[in-house]
Design a protein around this motif. Sequence first.
Motif, PDB file in Angstrom:
ATOM      1  N   ASP A 189       0.808  -1.215   0.000  1.00 58.40           N
ATOM      2  CA  ASP A 189       0.000   0.000   0.000  1.00 58.40           C
ATOM      3  C   ASP A 189       0.845   1.270   0.000  1.00 58.40           C
ATOM      4  N   TYR A 190       2.134   1.128   0.062  1.00 56.35           N
ATOM      5  CA  TYR A 190       3.026   2.260   0.284  1.00 56.35           C
ATOM      6  C   TYR A 190       2.792   3.411  -0.689  1.00 56.35           C
ATOM      7  N   MET A 191       2.605   3.134  -1.960  1.00 56.25           N
ATOM      8  CA  MET A 191       2.468   4.189  -2.960  1.00 56.25           C
ATOM      9  C   MET A 191       1.013   4.448  -3.368  1.00 56.25           C
ATOM     10  N   LYS A 192       0.083   3.830  -2.690  1.00 55.51           N
ATOM     11  CA  LYS A 192      -1.322   3.926  -3.074  1.00 55.51           C
ATOM     12  C   LYS A 192      -1.799   5.376  -3.207  1.00 55.51           C
ATOM     13  N   TYR A 193      -1.422   6.214  -2.289  1.00 54.70           N
ATOM     14  CA  TYR A 193      -1.886   7.594  -2.287  1.00 54.70           C
ATOM     15  C   TYR A 193      -0.809   8.587  -2.727  1.00 54.70           C
ATOM     16  N   TRP A 194       0.198   8.119  -3.435  1.00 51.04           N
ATOM     17  CA  TRP A 194       1.279   9.003  -3.860  1.00 51.04           C
ATOM     18  C   TRP A 194       0.754  10.207  -4.638  1.00 51.04           C
ATOM     19  N   ARG A 195      -0.164   9.991  -5.558  1.00 54.17           N
ATOM     20  CA  ARG A 195      -0.670  11.101  -6.373  1.00 54.17           C
ATOM     21  C   ARG A 195      -1.370  12.149  -5.501  1.00 54.17           C
ATOM     22  N   VAL A 196      -2.136  11.728  -4.530  1.00 57.31           N
ATOM     23  CA  VAL A 196      -2.835  12.649  -3.633  1.00 57.31           C
ATOM     24  C   VAL A 196      -1.819  13.400  -2.772  1.00 57.31           C
ATOM     25  N   ILE A 197      -0.860  12.684  -2.226  1.00 57.19           N
ATOM     26  CA  ILE A 197       0.168  13.298  -1.386  1.00 57.19           C
ATOM     27  C   ILE A 197       0.993  14.287  -2.202  1.00 57.19           C
ATOM     28  N   ARG A 198       1.361  13.902  -3.411  1.00 54.24           N
ATOM     29  CA  ARG A 198       2.148  14.779  -4.281  1.00 54.24           C
ATOM     30  C   ARG A 198       1.370  16.067  -4.584  1.00 54.24           C
ATOM     31  N   TYR A 199       0.096  15.940  -4.878  1.00 54.15           N
ATOM     32  CA  TYR A 199      -0.721  17.126  -5.160  1.00 54.15           C
ATOM     33  C   TYR A 199      -0.774  18.037  -3.938  1.00 54.15           C
ATOM     34  N   TRP A 200      -0.962  17.444  -2.770  1.00 55.83           N
ATOM     35  CA  TRP A 200      -1.003  18.208  -1.525  1.00 55.83           C
ATOM     36  C   TRP A 200       0.308  18.967  -1.313  1.00 55.83           C
ATOM     37  N   VAL A 201       1.439  18.289  -1.534  1.00 58.18           N
ATOM     38  CA  VAL A 201       2.747  18.928  -1.356  1.00 58.18           C
ATOM     39  C   VAL A 201       2.901  20.093  -2.329  1.00 58.18           C
ATOM     40  N   LYS A 202       2.569  19.874  -3.577  1.00 60.21           N
ATOM     41  CA  LYS A 202       2.691  20.929  -4.579  1.00 60.21           C
ATOM     42  C   LYS A 202       1.836  22.134  -4.211  1.00 60.21           C
ATOM     43  N   ALA A 203       0.622  21.899  -3.742  1.00 56.00           N
ATOM     44  CA  ALA A 203      -0.287  22.991  -3.380  1.00 56.00           C
ATOM     45  C   ALA A 203       0.178  23.721  -2.121  1.00 56.00           C
ATOM     46  N   MET A 204       0.639  22.974  -1.141  1.00 58.41           N
ATOM     47  CA  MET A 204       1.009  23.575   0.143  1.00 58.41           C
ATOM     48  C   MET A 204       2.345  24.316   0.090  1.00 58.41           C
ATOM     49  N   TYR A 205       3.278  23.818  -0.729  1.00 56.72           N
ATOM     50  CA  TYR A 205       4.637  24.350  -0.696  1.00 56.72           C
ATOM     51  C   TYR A 205       5.062  25.023  -1.996  1.00 56.72           C
ATOM     52  N   ASP A 206       4.131  25.162  -2.933  1.00 55.06           N
ATOM     53  CA  ASP A 206       4.396  25.834  -4.200  1.00 55.06           C
ATOM     54  C   ASP A 206       5.630  25.248  -4.900  1.00 55.06           C
ATOM     55  N   LEU A 207       5.639  23.938  -5.017  1.00 51.68           N
ATOM     56  CA  LEU A 207       6.718  23.229  -5.711  1.00 51.68           C
ATOM     57  C   LEU A 207       6.169  22.551  -6.954  1.00 51.68           C
ATOM     58  N   THR A 208       7.031  22.354  -7.931  1.00 48.22           N
ATOM     59  CA  THR A 208       6.649  21.565  -9.099  1.00 48.22           C
ATOM     60  C   THR A 208       7.027  20.108  -8.838  1.00 48.22           C
ATOM     61  N   GLU A 209       6.511  19.215  -9.651  1.00 46.62           N
ATOM     62  CA  GLU A 209       6.887  17.798  -9.520  1.00 46.62           C
ATOM     63  C   GLU A 209       8.383  17.630  -9.707  1.00 46.62           C
ATOM     64  N   THR A 210       8.946  18.362 -10.653  1.00 43.16           N
ATOM     65  CA  THR A 210      10.374  18.250 -10.923  1.00 43.16           C
ATOM     66  C   THR A 210      11.196  18.734  -9.739  1.00 43.16           C
ATOM     67  N   GLU A 211      10.794  19.844  -9.135  1.00 41.65           N
ATOM     68  CA  GLU A 211      11.510  20.333  -7.950  1.00 41.65           C
ATOM     69  C   GLU A 211      11.414  19.334  -6.808  1.00 41.65           C
ATOM     70  N   LEU A 212      10.294  18.692  -6.691  1.00 43.12           N
ATOM     71  CA  LEU A 212      10.120  17.653  -5.678  1.00 43.12           C
ATOM     72  C   LEU A 212      11.064  16.477  -5.950  1.00 43.12           C
ATOM     73  N   ASP A 213      11.176  16.080  -7.207  1.00 41.49           N
ATOM     74  CA  ASP A 213      12.118  15.018  -7.580  1.00 41.49           C
ATOM     75  C   ASP A 213      13.547  15.390  -7.186  1.00 41.49           C
ATOM     76  N   VAL A 214      13.911  16.640  -7.414  1.00 52.34           N
ATOM     77  CA  VAL A 214      15.249  17.113  -7.057  1.00 52.34           C
ATOM     78  C   VAL A 214      15.460  17.011  -5.551  1.00 52.34           C
ATOM     79  N   LEU A 215      14.466  17.412  -4.769  1.00 51.32           N
ATOM     80  CA  LEU A 215      14.602  17.343  -3.305  1.00 51.32           C
ATOM     81  C   LEU A 215      14.803  15.908  -2.831  1.00 51.32           C
TER      82      LEU A 215
END
Length: 147
Positions: free
Chosen positions: A5-31
């Motif tokens: 189940d580890y990645m089940k909600y990855w898309r939801v979590i990723r969207y939340w992170v992008k919205a909350m911290y004003d990051l792009t997916e690519t910037e998140l990958d870099v982090l």
Amino acid sequence: MSSPDYMKYWRVIRYWVKAMYDLTETELDVLFFLKTEPYFNKDKFKEFDKVLSWDKNRFSKLLRDGWIVVWRKREANKKKALYKLSHKGVHLVNTIYKKLEGQEISVNNNRIFNANTKYTDTMYRQAIVKMNEELRAKRQQQRPSQE
């Protein structure tokens, strides 16, 4: 959460992170990449950056926004400047891992839960609520019965 189940909600979590911290997916990958590098120079940054969509300002933006910090300034004897992921960056990556492991996403102080949100935010808001409910139910099932 169990490993399947580890990645089940990855898309939801990723969207939340992008919205909350004003990051792009690519910037998140870099982090995520930089989290494993105690210190790095611009060459190391560019090594990973080569596999990402081109953005000449990515390094500067991450530095300006406090996701990475200067650890050692460039010296006159031509030693390269060294950087590291900031406390803020480390904290964010660790928070993401915790969410993937089953920690709920708070609905308090959450931009996605503002009244004036986009349709997409509304859909993800519903997904977050459902995810949190499912996580609570799963924790309830895993508790030993007290008889």
